[in-house]
Design a protein around this motif. Structure first.
Motif, PDB file in Angstrom:
ATOM      1  N   GLY A 158     -28.328-108.678  14.464  1.00  0.00           N
ATOM      2  CA  GLY A 158     -27.213-108.523  15.402  1.00  0.00           C
ATOM      3  C   GLY A 158     -25.910-108.192  14.706  1.00  0.00           C
ATOM      4  O   GLY A 158     -25.057-107.501  15.246  1.00  0.00           O
ATOM      5  N   PHE A 159     -25.744-108.681  13.468  1.00  0.00           N
ATOM      6  CA  PHE A 159     -24.484-108.436  12.757  1.00  0.00           C
ATOM      7  C   PHE A 159     -24.300-106.955  12.454  1.00  0.00           C
ATOM      8  O   PHE A 159     -23.205-106.439  12.486  1.00  0.00           O
ATOM      9  N   ASP A 160     -25.408-106.235  12.175  1.00  0.00           N
ATOM     10  CA  ASP A 160     -25.312-104.797  11.941  1.00  0.00           C
ATOM     11  C   ASP A 160     -24.835-104.081  13.201  1.00  0.00           C
ATOM     12  O   ASP A 160     -24.075-103.124  13.120  1.00  0.00           O
ATOM     13  N   ILE A 161     -25.299-104.549  14.337  1.00  0.00           N
ATOM     14  CA  ILE A 161     -24.901-103.949  15.620  1.00  0.00           C
ATOM     15  C   ILE A 161     -23.395-104.116  15.817  1.00  0.00           C
ATOM     16  O   ILE A 161     -22.709-103.187  16.218  1.00  0.00           O
ATOM     17  N   ILE A 162     -22.919-105.309  15.560  1.00  0.00           N
ATOM     18  CA  ILE A 162     -21.480-105.577  15.717  1.00  0.00           C
ATOM     19  C   ILE A 162     -20.676-104.669  14.797  1.00  0.00           C
ATOM     20  O   ILE A 162     -19.676-104.071  15.207  1.00  0.00           O
ATOM     21  N   ASN A 163     -21.121-104.548  13.575  1.00  0.00           N
ATOM     22  CA  ASN A 163     -20.428-103.693  12.600  1.00  0.00           C
ATOM     23  C   ASN A 163     -20.442-102.238  13.055  1.00  0.00           C
ATOM     24  O   ASN A 163     -19.428-101.537  12.965  1.00  0.00           O
ATOM     25  N   VAL A 204     -25.624-108.241  28.079  1.00  0.00           N
ATOM     26  CA  VAL A 204     -26.439-109.456  27.958  1.00  0.00           C
ATOM     27  C   VAL A 204     -27.917-109.124  27.727  1.00  0.00           C
ATOM     28  O   VAL A 204     -28.599-109.808  26.958  1.00  0.00           O
ATOM     29  N   THR A 205     -28.423-108.086  28.382  1.00  0.00           N
ATOM     30  CA  THR A 205     -29.867-107.820  28.358  1.00  0.00           C
ATOM     31  C   THR A 205     -30.277-106.734  27.367  1.00  0.00           C
ATOM     32  O   THR A 205     -31.420-106.281  27.384  1.00  0.00           O
ATOM     33  N   VAL A 206     -29.379-106.346  26.511  1.00  0.00           N
ATOM     34  CA  VAL A 206     -29.667-105.234  25.600  1.00  0.00           C
ATOM     35  C   VAL A 206     -30.763-105.603  24.586  1.00  0.00           C
ATOM     36  O   VAL A 206     -31.446-104.740  24.054  1.00  0.00           O
ATOM     37  N   THR A 207     -30.963-106.893  24.346  1.00  0.00           N
ATOM     38  CA  THR A 207     -32.112-107.350  23.544  1.00  0.00           C
ATOM     39  C   THR A 207     -33.047-108.140  24.459  1.00  0.00           C
ATOM     40  O   THR A 207     -32.586-108.799  25.389  1.00  0.00           O
ATOM     41  N   ASP A 208     -34.355-108.069  24.184  1.00  0.00           N
ATOM     42  CA  ASP A 208     -35.320-108.815  25.004  1.00  0.00           C
ATOM     43  C   ASP A 208     -35.051-110.310  24.925  1.00  0.00           C
ATOM     44  O   ASP A 208     -35.019-111.009  25.931  1.00  0.00           O
ATOM     45  N   ASN A 209     -34.860-110.791  23.700  1.00  0.00           N
ATOM     46  CA  ASN A 209     -34.540-112.206  23.494  1.00  0.00           C
ATOM     47  C   ASN A 209     -33.023-112.350  23.465  1.00  0.00           C
ATOM     48  O   ASN A 209     -32.385-112.030  22.454  1.00  0.00           O
ATOM     49  N   ILE A 210     -32.437-112.817  24.561  1.00  0.00           N
ATOM     50  CA  ILE A 210     -30.971-112.832  24.646  1.00  0.00           C
ATOM     51  C   ILE A 210     -30.341-113.753  23.601  1.00  0.00           C
ATOM     52  O   ILE A 210     -29.202-113.545  23.207  1.00  0.00           O
ATOM     53  N   SER A 211     -31.083-114.734  23.115  1.00  0.00           N
ATOM     54  CA  SER A 211     -30.536-115.651  22.104  1.00  0.00           C
ATOM     55  C   SER A 211     -30.374-114.978  20.743  1.00  0.00           C
ATOM     56  O   SER A 211     -29.714-115.511  19.862  1.00  0.00           O
ATOM     57  N   ASN A 255     -28.727-119.268  29.733  1.00  0.00           N
ATOM     58  CA  ASN A 255     -29.901-119.390  28.871  1.00  0.00           C
ATOM     59  C   ASN A 255     -29.685-118.885  27.443  1.00  0.00           C
ATOM     60  O   ASN A 255     -30.629-118.825  26.662  1.00  0.00           O
ATOM     61  N   TYR A 256     -28.438-118.554  27.098  1.00  0.00           N
ATOM     62  CA  TYR A 256     -28.159-118.115  25.727  1.00  0.00           C
ATOM     63  C   TYR A 256     -28.122-119.333  24.798  1.00  0.00           C
ATOM     64  O   TYR A 256     -27.283-120.211  24.945  1.00  0.00           O
ATOM     65  N   ARG A 257     -29.047-119.395  23.874  1.00  0.00           N
ATOM     66  CA  ARG A 257     -29.133-120.475  22.869  1.00  0.00           C
ATOM     67  C   ARG A 257     -28.922-121.858  23.490  1.00  0.00           C
ATOM     68  O   ARG A 257     -28.213-122.698  22.925  1.00  0.00           O
ATOM     69  N   LYS A 258     -29.537-122.072  24.611  1.00  0.00           N
ATOM     70  CA  LYS A 258     -29.287-123.312  25.365  1.00  0.00           C
ATOM     71  C   LYS A 258     -29.776-124.561  24.646  1.00  0.00           C
ATOM     72  O   LYS A 258     -29.306-125.651  24.919  1.00  0.00           O
ATOM     73  N   TYR A 259     -30.744-124.413  23.745  1.00  0.00           N
ATOM     74  CA  TYR A 259     -31.259-125.593  23.032  1.00  0.00           C
ATOM     75  C   TYR A 259     -30.656-125.732  21.633  1.00  0.00           C
ATOM     76  O   TYR A 259     -30.856-126.738  20.969  1.00  0.00           O
ATOM     77  N   GLU A 260     -29.948-124.702  21.168  1.00  0.00           N
ATOM     78  CA  GLU A 260     -29.484-124.686  19.777  1.00  0.00           C
ATOM     79  C   GLU A 260     -28.021-125.084  19.623  1.00  0.00           C
ATOM     80  O   GLU A 260     -27.621-125.591  18.583  1.00  0.00           O
ATOM     81  N   SER A 261     -27.219-124.806  20.615  1.00  0.00           N
ATOM     82  CA  SER A 261     -25.788-125.099  20.495  1.00  0.00           C
ATOM     83  C   SER A 261     -25.213-125.436  21.863  1.00  0.00           C
ATOM     84  O   SER A 261     -25.903-125.357  22.870  1.00  0.00           O
ATOM     85  N   PHE A 284     -41.785-122.010  27.815  1.00  0.00           N
ATOM     86  CA  PHE A 284     -41.961-121.307  29.094  1.00  0.00           C
ATOM     87  C   PHE A 284     -40.687-120.564  29.489  1.00  0.00           C
ATOM     88  O   PHE A 284     -40.728-119.389  29.856  1.00  0.00           O
ATOM     89  N   PHE A 285     -39.533-121.254  29.399  1.00  0.00           N
ATOM     90  CA  PHE A 285     -38.277-120.617  29.816  1.00  0.00           C
ATOM     91  C   PHE A 285     -37.854-119.504  28.863  1.00  0.00           C
ATOM     92  O   PHE A 285     -37.292-118.501  29.297  1.00  0.00           O
ATOM     93  N   LYS A 286     -38.160-119.661  27.600  1.00  0.00           N
ATOM     94  CA  LYS A 286     -37.835-118.610  26.627  1.00  0.00           C
ATOM     95  C   LYS A 286     -38.573-117.320  26.986  1.00  0.00           C
ATOM     96  O   LYS A 286     -37.989-116.236  27.006  1.00  0.00           O
ATOM     97  N   GLU A 287     -39.864-117.454  27.312  1.00  0.00           N
ATOM     98  CA  GLU A 287     -40.677-116.293  27.674  1.00  0.00           C
ATOM     99  C   GLU A 287     -40.252-115.720  29.022  1.00  0.00           C
ATOM    100  O   GLU A 287     -40.200-114.500  29.222  1.00  0.00           O
ATOM    101  N   LEU A 288     -39.922-116.601  29.958  1.00  0.00           N
ATOM    102  CA  LEU A 288     -39.492-116.171  31.290  1.00  0.00           C
ATOM    103  C   LEU A 288     -38.190-115.375  31.210  1.00  0.00           C
ATOM    104  O   LEU A 288     -38.061-114.301  31.809  1.00  0.00           O
ATOM    105  N   VAL A 289     -37.225-115.898  30.450  1.00  0.00           N
ATOM    106  CA  VAL A 289     -35.921-115.222  30.318  1.00  0.00           C
ATOM    107  C   VAL A 289     -36.092-113.877  29.612  1.00  0.00           C
ATOM    108  O   VAL A 289     -35.426-112.897  29.953  1.00  0.00           O
ATOM    109  N   ARG A 290     -37.007-113.813  28.660  1.00  0.00           N
ATOM    110  CA  ARG A 290     -37.294-112.544  27.976  1.00  0.00           C
ATOM    111  C   ARG A 290     -37.787-111.497  28.987  1.00  0.00           C
ATOM    112  O   ARG A 290     -37.335-110.353  28.988  1.00  0.00           O
TER     113      ARG A 290
END
Length: 689
Positions: free
Chosen positions: A120-125, A168-175, A218-224, A655-661
């Motif tokens: 993702g950092f390359d994309i930002i750059n 938000v949806t530009v990547t399959d895994n939004i996290s 659902n963005y990184r909901k379990y990590e931060s 389950f939710f990770k796959e569903l959101v993907r």
């Protein structure tokens, strides 16, 4: 003459060899894709660019056609384009703003498509440069927030939401979409709430706003710490919560309407006539054909609202008497594009200038009724993976509702009676229930009907064990509330008991096949403990003493099933196999059921012998039961009215990770070029000088 033909031929040849002229905006894009700064030779380059109609397809295609090295060479120009787009969002001229928003969509999608494998950092750059990223995204989010909250153009607001959904949806895994860190820091939560609380903007943009919010939560909901989760959990504004509920209800109601239309069309068609002629052998195929694409995006939004915000529970029961009086538009509504997860919004014709009627059959309805109807359709067919996920999510939502004290209060409220017409799967051995004969009952009856319907209709080779466990848990939680609050619900409990016993019979008759895939003893134990709940505490929540008698009658009548279950679990619990412990738990749980059978059966046989009756009627058996309660000894079993509360993070994260993907993929797919078309926008702004 020959000379003229020759000249004509030459003329045609020269015309054919001539290359088609490129439109000016394409020539300007080509300049951006050179290594030189396009504004060096043309100082007004960026100013002119945003007056040109955007060619989304060309710009996105050009970005995708370049390899990584070529893209890096023009990084400075891409950064400039991104920054000038953000600057243009602050312009007064709406055409510039429109073109800037659409260019941003193409830029974000094009660069992401090219850099799928990179971080993702390359994309930002690549888009804005590391050094300017924070300021760029701050300015972008502030501009979008202003446009969404302003009194201005509805088309501009729509485009802002499309851009945010694109982001938000530009990547399959939004996290893994690092750009969303800036969306977390520069929150647009209040702008989304404003759209939902304001009826005109809700009708135009409510669907996109709700889906966007569900994804951001659902963005990184379990990590931060996700600020959107925190803020959604404390919303208490009635207008906002009701607005969100209406958007969800309308989307689910539109699905229900489409299904009903297809069902009626099917019944009146040739296929239906053929089915009637040759019997019900084609029922499964007929059912398959009338399936409508499910809408996981809106279902996820409902789940997050119910799970995170206790105030939203009140919205579930919010009656809308005026909605039942509204007639649907006569003009045909465009059909929803078919996608695997059906995350396309309902047509704008449906969410029109008036709120959509949620239930055509009754004057008043509410979100919960609409959701129960939706669930009854979705849960009919769980063979398809997407429908299986949808059915699972419906049961998770019902689990959250069944655990909530306030939700239970209105579910069991005798003063809130509704006629809920659930969809029932076509089956050979039963007739279709007449809709008009449905009684008005508390809403919990419809929830129990839905659970019974699921139990009865899914005993099949591809056994949905997980869904069955959730279904039984919902019933248990409702019974716990009834026992705790001594609610005597007038419900046809015999249908539930019969369904549970048939399920036990199915587990036993398919023991070998099912044990190869599932621990069936977990489910068997839950079913037996439901009966134990009725036996131990039934006198506190069953409607009448005769209901309690009927429970005993049903256990005695079906004693062979319980005897067979005991034999099976005894056999496995005495062997040193993998199921020993699980089977022994069921053995212990059967103690009271076996005590009832062993106590009453000899007395019934004795009564029959004394009175010379070969087969006793139900009333005669009940007479024996009532006369012999006093001598029955039962053991008090602990923990029957306790349960483990639902926990998403520990058990449902995968389950939710796959569903959101899946939802992210389909939302992105539905943000096709035609949805970003300029035609309507240009028409709207054509009068602006």
């Amino acid at each position: 003459m020959a000379q003229v033909e020759k000249r004509g031929g030459l003329l045609r040849k020269s015309l054919a060899s001539k290359k088609p002229l490129k439109e000016k905006v394409v020539l300007m894009y080509d300049e951006i894709f050179m290594t030189e700064d396009p504004s060096k030779c043309s100082p007004r380059f960026w100013e002119e660019l945003f007056l040109m109609k955007v060619n989304l397809e060309y710009l996105e295609g050009k970005l995708e056609s370049l390899d990584g090295e070529e893209l890096m060479k023009i990084k400075d120009n891409i950064n400039s384009l991104f920054q000038h787009c953000i600057q243009a969002l602050g312009e007064e001229h709406p055409i510039r703003v429109v073109n800037a928003l659409q260019t941003l969509c193409a830029l974000i999608r094009g660069v992401h498509q090219k850099n799928k494998s990179t971080s993702g950092f390359d994309i930002i750059n690549m888009l804005m440069g590391f050094d300017k990223a924070e300021l760029c995204m701050k300015n972008l989010m502030e501009s979008l927030d202003s446009l969404l909250c302003a009194e201005g153009s509805e088309s501009l607001k729509s485009l802002c939401l499309k851009l945010l959904l694109c982001l938000v949806t530009v990547t399959d895994n939004i996290s893994q979409n690092t750009i969303l860190e800036y969306v977390m820091i520069n929150s647009i939560f209040e702008a989304i709430l404003q759209i939902l609380s304001h009826p005109p903007s809700r009708r135009e943009h409510g669907y996109d706003a709700v889906v966007l919010l569900a994804l951001l939560v659902n963005y990184r909901k379990y990590e931060s710490v996700n600020p959107y989760i925190v803020k959604l959990s404390i919303v208490d504004d009635e207008a906002t919560l009701n607005g969100m509920g209406l958007v969800i209800a309308q989307a689910l109601s539109e699905y229900n309407r489409q299904y009903k239309d297809k069902e009626e069309e099917h019944q009146s068609g040739f296929f239906s006539a053929l089915t009637n002629m040759v019997g019900s052998m084609f029922i499964a195929d007929a059912h398959e054909k009338i399936s409508v694409q499910t809408n996981e995006a809106i279902l996820l939004a409902l789940y997050e609202a119910v799970h995170l915000n206790r105030n939203f529970i009140t919205v579930l029961a919010q009656s809308h008497p005026e909605i039942g009086l509204v007639t649907t538009p006569v003009s045909p509504t465009p059909t929803t594009p078919v996608t695997p997860l059906g995350t396309t919004p309902p047509s704008s014709d449906v969410i029109s200038s008036v709120e959509l009627p949620l239930d055509a059959d009754v004057q008043t309805s509410n979100l919960l009724i609409t959701f129960l109807k939706y669930s009854s359709i979705v849960m009919q067919d769980t063979k398809d993976e997407h429908r299986l996920h949808s059915g699972k999510l419906c049961l998770i939502i019902l689990t959250c509702i069944a655990e909530d004290q306030y939700a239970n209060a209105f579910l069991h409220d005798d003063n809130m009676n509704f006629r809920v017409n659930l969809h029932r799967m076509p089956m050979r051995h039963r007739k279709k229930a007449a809709d008009k004969n449905l009684p008005c009952r508390p809403l919990v009856c419809a929830v129990l009907d839905l659970m019974v319907e699921f139990i009865v209709t899914h005993m099949m080779k591809e056994f949905p064990m997980d869904l069955y466990v959730r279904c039984i848990q919902v019933v248990q939680k409702l019974l716990c509330y009834q026992k705790k609050c001594r609610v005597r619900l007038h419900y046809t409990w015999r249908e539930l008991w019969s369904a549970l016993i048939n399920l036990l019979k199915f587990l036993m008759s398919n023991e070998t096949v099912l044990l190869a895939k599932h621990n069936i003893f977990t489910l068997a134990l839950m079913i037996v403990n439901l009966f134990n709940m009725f036996i131990t505490y039934g006198d506190t929540f069953l409607p009448t003493p005769s209901s309690y008698d009927e429970l005993y009658y049903e256990i005695i009548r079906m004693h062979q099933s319980f005897d067979n279950l005991y034999s099976m679990v005894l056999r496995l619990s005495t062997n040193a196999g993998q199921w020993k412990e699980a089977a022994s738990k069921v053995t212990h749980a059967l103690v009271n059921i076996r005590a009832i059978i062993n106590h009453f059966n000899p007395k019934i046989e004795s009564y029959a012998a004394v009175n010379h009756i070969s087969q006793l009627s139900e009333e005669q058996v009940l007479e024996v039961v009532r006369a012999n309660y006093d001598t029955l000894t039962l053991k008090l079993q602990d923990g029957l009215d306790q349960y483990e509360r639902y926990s998403e993070q520990h058990k449902e994260a995968a389950f939710f990770k796959e569903l959101v993907r899946s939802i992210s993929t389909n939302v992105r797919r539905n943000l096709a070029f035609h949805t970003l078309s300029q035609e309507a926008l240009l028409k709207e702004f054509s009068t602006i000088s």
